[in-house]
Design a protein around this motif. Structure first.
Motif, PDB file in Angstrom:
ATOM      1  N   GLN A  19       0.898  -1.305   0.155  1.00 28.63           N
ATOM      2  CA  GLN A  19       0.050  -0.010   0.024  1.00 28.63           C
ATOM      3  C   GLN A  19       0.795   1.346   0.115  1.00 28.63           C
ATOM      4  O   GLN A  19       0.357   2.391  -0.816  1.00 28.63           O
ATOM      5  N   VAL A  20       1.982   1.264   0.630  1.00 26.92           N
ATOM      6  CA  VAL A  20       2.684   2.323   0.662  1.00 26.92           C
ATOM      7  C   VAL A  20       3.346   2.601  -0.827  1.00 26.92           C
ATOM      8  O   VAL A  20       3.251   3.705  -1.147  1.00 26.92           O
ATOM      9  N   ARG A  21       3.595   1.656  -1.387  1.00 26.35           N
ATOM     10  CA  ARG A  21       4.436   1.588  -2.690  1.00 26.35           C
ATOM     11  C   ARG A  21       3.413   2.192  -3.694  1.00 26.35           C
ATOM     12  O   ARG A  21       3.436   3.127  -4.352  1.00 26.35           O
ATOM     13  N   TYR A  22       1.866   1.719  -3.525  1.00 21.99           N
ATOM     14  CA  TYR A  22       1.159   2.173  -4.715  1.00 21.99           C
ATOM     15  C   TYR A  22       0.569   3.416  -4.317  1.00 21.99           C
ATOM     16  O   TYR A  22       0.560   4.315  -5.287  1.00 21.99           O
ATOM     17  N   PHE A  23       0.310   3.954  -3.105  1.00 18.09           N
ATOM     18  CA  PHE A  23       0.061   5.248  -3.017  1.00 18.09           C
ATOM     19  C   PHE A  23       1.139   6.184  -3.306  1.00 18.09           C
ATOM     20  O   PHE A  23       1.131   7.455  -3.802  1.00 18.09           O
ATOM     21  N   ALA A  24       2.229   5.938  -2.879  1.00 20.37           N
ATOM     22  CA  ALA A  24       3.564   6.542  -3.254  1.00 20.37           C
ATOM     23  C   ALA A  24       3.619   6.830  -4.780  1.00 20.37           C
ATOM     24  O   ALA A  24       3.975   8.117  -5.224  1.00 20.37           O
ATOM     25  N   TYR A  35      -4.252   5.713  11.136  1.00 16.50           N
ATOM     26  CA  TYR A  35      -2.681   5.729  10.932  1.00 16.50           C
ATOM     27  C   TYR A  35      -2.423   6.403   9.565  1.00 16.50           C
ATOM     28  O   TYR A  35      -2.829   5.883   8.274  1.00 16.50           O
ATOM     29  N   VAL A  36      -1.544   7.410   9.635  1.00 16.68           N
ATOM     30  CA  VAL A  36      -1.390   8.371   8.725  1.00 16.68           C
ATOM     31  C   VAL A  36       0.066   7.717   8.068  1.00 16.68           C
ATOM     32  O   VAL A  36       1.075   7.563   8.661  1.00 16.68           O
ATOM     33  N   SER A  37       0.108   7.678   6.722  1.00 18.59           N
ATOM     34  CA  SER A  37       1.090   7.022   5.924  1.00 18.59           C
ATOM     35  C   SER A  37       2.621   7.811   6.007  1.00 18.59           C
ATOM     36  O   SER A  37       2.325   8.957   6.380  1.00 18.59           O
ATOM     37  N   LEU A  42       1.259   7.108  -6.588  1.00 19.75           N
ATOM     38  CA  LEU A  42       0.239   8.044  -7.122  1.00 19.75           C
ATOM     39  C   LEU A  42       0.548   9.439  -6.661  1.00 19.75           C
ATOM     40  O   LEU A  42      -0.245  10.449  -6.819  1.00 19.75           O
ATOM     41  N   GLY A  43       1.656   9.509  -5.700  1.00 22.84           N
ATOM     42  CA  GLY A  43       2.091  10.783  -5.040  1.00 22.84           C
ATOM     43  C   GLY A  43       1.055  11.128  -4.026  1.00 22.84           C
ATOM     44  O   GLY A  43       0.844  12.482  -3.752  1.00 22.84           O
ATOM     45  N   ARG A  44       0.386  10.156  -3.447  1.00 21.14           N
ATOM     46  CA  ARG A  44      -0.853  10.423  -2.364  1.00 21.14           C
ATOM     47  C   ARG A  44      -0.239  10.040  -1.070  1.00 21.14           C
ATOM     48  O   ARG A  44       0.198   8.814  -0.809  1.00 21.14           O
ATOM     49  N   GLU A  45      -0.561  10.766  -0.001  1.00 18.98           N
ATOM     50  CA  GLU A  45      -0.274  10.452   1.460  1.00 18.98           C
ATOM     51  C   GLU A  45      -1.687   9.725   1.658  1.00 18.98           C
ATOM     52  O   GLU A  45      -2.632   9.998   0.931  1.00 18.98           O
ATOM     53  N   PHE A  46      -1.886   8.804   2.628  1.00 19.32           N
ATOM     54  CA  PHE A  46      -3.240   7.931   2.822  1.00 19.32           C
ATOM     55  C   PHE A  46      -3.356   7.682   4.139  1.00 19.32           C
ATOM     56  O   PHE A  46      -2.248   7.749   5.209  1.00 19.32           O
ATOM     57  N   GLU A  47      -4.388   7.236   4.630  1.00 24.84           N
ATOM     58  CA  GLU A  47      -4.567   6.858   6.050  1.00 24.84           C
ATOM     59  C   GLU A  47      -4.765   5.311   6.032  1.00 24.84           C
ATOM     60  O   GLU A  47      -5.742   4.662   5.159  1.00 24.84           O
ATOM     61  N   TRP A  48      -4.404   4.486   6.940  1.00 20.17           N
ATOM     62  CA  TRP A  48      -4.828   3.232   7.490  1.00 20.17           C
ATOM     63  C   TRP A  48      -5.920   3.093   8.506  1.00 20.17           C
ATOM     64  O   TRP A  48      -5.365   3.571   9.478  1.00 20.17           O
TER      65      TRP A  48
END
Length: 263
Positions: free
Chosen positions: A63-68, A254-256, A70-76
């Motif tokens: 998930q970290v690789r995927y959103f990175a 949890y903030v990425s 996209l250039g996005r921070e995300f929450e778990w």
């Protein structure tokens, strides 16, 4: 309320079977998780996971690789009953930062106290245009002490593209906005979600928050929803319990790790 059964229903409706919460967002299922990729400036995050000790670390890294990418921070969005039991520790080890824990509270219609009314001199105004959205955003910024620009953009987009899925209301004292709240009603679910209920300093403790909950509950009941759901802070939990809400589990965003800036 049968807590285990209702919690399983919540997981099925709102997490594993999640629907996009805003126009332009999309739900994806991959690597043992259900995630939302928000529209530009919208909320992105992991809503549900089916992991164990052997799969959790790689799923987190994926998930970290995927959103990175996209250039996005995300929450778990981690719930207290999620597995493996040390998932929070694994997220912290991967660089995630936990925000304050909240309590998932749910109320079933027919078991709620909906008699709360706004105090004298205060009136409720349904929000359906940009002027109303600005008032909601202003209250949000004052009540919670944080930027409300993302919420403002999302609410405007929802009202324009899918007005039947969102209810927003602002409480006015004269012409001054003093409290505001939102509710999401996603088609095909049995849960209406309460969000963003906040009151500016100086007007707290007068029953306005209770009245906003009761107002939204009546609207949800009219639309055929069976349950109301809220992620409650320690301040709002006692009020919600008096209205008929019951705690089912905890929830912690949890903030990425920060996405590196492009060179």
């Amino acid at each position: 309320m049968r807590h285990a059964g209702v919690l399983a229903l919540f997981d099925r409706d709102m997490r594993e079977g999640a629907r996009p919460d805003a126009p332009g967002a999309r739900i994806e299922r991959a690597d043992g998780v259900v995630r939302q990729v928000g529209a530009e400036h919208g909320w992105s995050g992991v809503l549900w996971s089916d992991l164990d000790e052997t799969t959790a670390d790689e799923a987190i890294a994926a998930q970290v690789r995927y959103f990175a990418g996209l250039g996005r921070e995300f929450e778990w969005k981690l719930y207290g009953h999620d597995l493996p039991v040390d998932l929070g520790r694994r997220l912290r080890a991967a660089g995630f930062t936990p925000e304050p824990e909240e309590t998932l509270m749910i109320a079933e219609f027919g078991q709620m106290n909906l008699d709360a009314e706004v105090p004298e001199g205060v009136r409720l105004l349904p929000v359906n245009d940009a002027v109303g959205v600005d008032m909601v955003a202003d209250v949000h910024a004052q009540a919670f002490g944080r930027d409300s620009s993302r919420m403002r953009r999302q609410l405007l987009a929802q009202l324009a593209a899918a007005p039947d899925t969102v209810v927003a209301v602002v409480a006015l004292a004269g012409d001054s906005p003093i409290s505001a709240a939102r509710m999401e009603m996603l088609p095909g679910t049995r849960f209406a979600g309460l969000w963003g209920g906040g009151t500016v300093e100086g007007w707290r403790g007068r029953g306005i928050y209770r009245a906003l909950v009761a107002h939204r509950a009546r609207v949800a009941a009219e639309h055929g929803y069976r349950y109301l759901q809220v992620d409650a802070t320690s301040q709002s939990r006692p009020i919600l319990e008096r209205l008929g809400f019951e705690p089912l589990t905890t929830t912690t965003p949890y903030v990425s790790p920060t996405v590196p800036a492009e060179a």
